[in-house]
Design a protein around this motif. Structure first.
Motif, mmCIF file in Angstrom:
data_model
loop_
_atom_site.group_PDB
_atom_site.id
_atom_site.type_symbol
_atom_site.label_atom_id
_atom_site.label_comp_id
_atom_site.label_asym_id
_atom_site.label_seq_id
_atom_site.Cartn_x
_atom_site.Cartn_y
_atom_site.Cartn_z
ATOM 1 N N PRO A 289 26.191 46.494 33.755
ATOM 2 C CA PRO A 289 26.274 46.287 35.341
ATOM 3 C C PRO A 289 27.963 46.499 35.905
ATOM 4 O O PRO A 289 28.687 46.320 35.125
ATOM 5 N N SER A 290 27.781 46.571 36.981
ATOM 6 C CA SER A 290 29.260 46.645 37.823
ATOM 7 C C SER A 290 28.909 46.030 39.225
ATOM 8 O O SER A 290 28.071 45.904 39.577
ATOM 9 N N ALA A 291 29.845 45.669 39.698
ATOM 10 C CA ALA A 291 30.102 44.783 40.913
ATOM 11 C C ALA A 291 31.134 45.509 41.849
ATOM 12 O O ALA A 291 32.462 45.787 41.323
ATOM 13 N N LEU A 292 30.903 45.678 43.017
ATOM 14 C CA LEU A 292 31.659 46.283 44.092
ATOM 15 C C LEU A 292 31.525 45.567 45.342
ATOM 16 O O LEU A 292 30.428 45.184 46.040
ATOM 17 N N LEU A 293 32.723 45.177 45.867
ATOM 18 C CA LEU A 293 32.874 44.262 47.286
ATOM 19 C C LEU A 293 33.079 45.323 48.256
ATOM 20 O O LEU A 293 34.436 45.735 48.487
ATOM 21 N N LEU A 294 32.334 45.395 49.419
ATOM 22 C CA LEU A 294 32.825 45.947 50.536
ATOM 23 C C LEU A 294 33.281 45.282 51.635
ATOM 24 O O LEU A 294 32.441 44.331 52.002
ATOM 25 N N GLY A 295 34.287 45.265 52.500
ATOM 26 C CA GLY A 295 34.923 44.394 53.574
ATOM 27 C C GLY A 295 33.948 44.928 54.572
ATOM 28 O O GLY A 295 33.747 46.102 55.053
ATOM 29 N N LEU A 299 36.749 48.619 54.718
ATOM 30 C CA LEU A 299 37.824 48.746 53.549
ATOM 31 C C LEU A 299 37.214 48.310 52.155
ATOM 32 O O LEU A 299 36.249 46.908 52.301
ATOM 33 N N LEU A 300 37.335 48.856 51.195
ATOM 34 C CA LEU A 300 36.962 48.010 49.945
ATOM 35 C C LEU A 300 37.595 46.724 49.657
ATOM 36 O O LEU A 300 39.182 46.753 50.024
ATOM 37 N N ALA A 301 37.062 45.660 49.296
ATOM 38 C CA ALA A 301 37.600 44.578 49.351
ATOM 39 C C ALA A 301 37.938 43.939 47.865
ATOM 40 O O ALA A 301 38.673 43.208 47.571
ATOM 41 N N GLY A 302 37.288 44.698 46.828
ATOM 42 C CA GLY A 302 37.388 44.305 45.345
ATOM 43 C C GLY A 302 36.396 45.232 44.371
ATOM 44 O O GLY A 302 35.523 45.782 44.933
ATOM 45 N N GLY A 303 36.906 45.436 43.369
ATOM 46 C CA GLY A 303 36.100 46.104 42.184
ATOM 47 C C GLY A 303 36.546 47.576 42.345
ATOM 48 O O GLY A 303 37.315 48.267 43.099
ATOM 49 N N PRO A 304 35.750 48.369 41.773
ATOM 50 C CA PRO A 304 34.453 47.988 40.784
ATOM 51 C C PRO A 304 35.038 47.292 39.679
ATOM 52 O O PRO A 304 35.972 47.466 38.799
ATOM 53 N N ILE A 305 34.062 46.420 39.189
ATOM 54 C CA ILE A 305 34.334 45.361 37.863
ATOM 55 C C ILE A 305 33.141 45.766 36.927
ATOM 56 O O ILE A 305 32.064 45.861 37.705
ATOM 57 N N THR A 306 33.452 45.891 35.727
ATOM 58 C CA THR A 306 32.244 46.239 34.822
ATOM 59 C C THR A 306 32.148 45.294 33.707
ATOM 60 O O THR A 306 32.965 44.939 33.249
ATOM 61 N N GLY A 307 30.801 44.951 33.531
ATOM 62 C CA GLY A 307 30.643 44.329 32.087
ATOM 63 C C GLY A 307 29.929 42.952 32.631
ATOM 64 O O GLY A 307 30.074 42.341 33.654
ATOM 65 N N SER A 308 28.869 42.534 31.683
ATOM 66 C CA SER A 308 27.965 41.299 31.936
ATOM 67 C C SER A 308 28.657 40.056 32.114
ATOM 68 O O SER A 308 28.367 39.020 32.428
#
Length: 328
Positions: A289-295, A299-308
């Motif tokens: 799984p991954s997570a991505l935060l869009l502002g 603009l991109l606000a954070g991530g991508p972050i990967t891992g449970s």
């Protein structure tokens, strides 16, 4: 009497097993997630098995070099069985709907399972067969060196070749994957916000939009998951809770297949997002799984972050920042 080449096979395998074991010990979470993603049968994927595997590999590494006679044959056969099992798992994983991370060497050589992974594991099986044939000669590697049948410089050459191959291929691959996942930062270590790409996506009700349009009014927390990914289950189950905890955001599941082909597709707000063309997947080099935060500012606000484990921690950080902002 085995040839020098066959006598060196256990040495090469011993180096591989040591690297594999140390990598797993340094990244136990990644190894556990790999077991789930590879869909290892439950009887072989319990926590005790996952924790014991690197120690078994270390034991085999030592035994391959010091064992002779019947014991040497048993150790070589066990090593062949282990590498054959690894090969079967990666070949099987190529047929899965989603890409699978390979943690065969723990943190030293992460990355998606590809045909190259299969070739690598198949070669290790061939070397293991050579070690088994060599073990039939009756003498251990240590004994052959001691009585002069195997010159010490052959041993040094085998170790040097194995280590050099790992440094050139394995370490480079690992650093490349890590770099692809790490968010862009500046010289001071701050996250560099980039414009949200206008990638086309399909929503749960069949309509179409873009990532930039989705985030035009509200920030979007996108969770890239798959219903067949064992490591995704904690993230999928936590998504409804995160929606309640983060009312300032739209928390959406991002799925690789269309609404009609996914059991996780949702027509309720916030609609699920379906990356049917794989553009989101390719652009951000996502894993599950991954997570991505869009502002909401485009603009991109954070991530991508990967891992449970990393994704829930990422969500906790977002919640803490929002609470701090409200408190201020």
């Amino acid at each position: 009497m085995p040839t020098d080449a066959l006598a060196l096979a256990p040495v090469v395998l011993a180096v591989v097993l040591v690297v594999s074991a140390v990598g797993k010990l340094r990244a136990p979470t990644a190894s556990a997630e790999a077991f789930r993603d590879l869909r290892v049968p439950s009887v072989l994927s319990g926590s005790l098995v996952v924790q014991a595997l690197p120690w078994v590999e270390l034991l085999l590494a030592v035994a391959l070099v010091v064992s002779g006679g019947s014991l040497g044959v048993v150790v070589a056969a066990a090593t062949l069985l282990l590498f054959t099992s690894y090969l079967v798992l990666v070949v099987r994983a190529l047929g899965f709907d989603e890409d699978v991370e390979c943690a065969c060497f723990g943190e030293f050589a992460p990355g998606r399972i590809t045909r190259r992974t299969v070739v690598r594991n198949a070669w290790l099986v061939v070397v293991a067969v050579g070690a088994l044939v060599g073990a039939a000669g009756g003498s251990s590697v240590v004994a052959r060196i001691a009585d002069g049948r195997l010159p010490w410089w052959w041993l040094g050459g085998a170790v040097a070749a194995a280590v050099t191959t790992w440094l050139v291929a394995g370490a480079t691959s690992a650093s490349g994957v890590e770099a692809a996942r790490v968010p862009t930062v500046d010289e001071e270590g701050d996250y560099v916000r980039q414009r949200t790409p206008a990638l086309p996506v399909t929503l749960g009700d069949g309509s179409t939009s873009t990532l930039r349009a989705l985030s035009a009014e509200r920030p979007q927390l996108l969770l890239y998951v798959s219903e067949t990914c064992g490591s995704c289950l904690p993230v999928i189950e936590a998504a409804p809770v995160w929606r309640e905890q983060l009312p300032q955001l739209d928390v959406r599941l991002v799925l690789r297949f269309g609404p009609e082909s996914s059991t996780l597709g949702s027509t309720q707000e916030p609609l699920s997002v379906h990356d049917t063309e794989g553009l989101v997947y390719e652009t951000f080099d996502l894993r599950t799984p991954s997570a991505l935060l869009l502002g909401a500012d485009g603009l991109l606000a954070g991530g991508p972050i990967t891992g449970s484990t990393a994704v829930p921690e990422f969500v906790d950080d977002i919640r803490a920042e929002l609470e701090a902002a409200l408190g201020a």
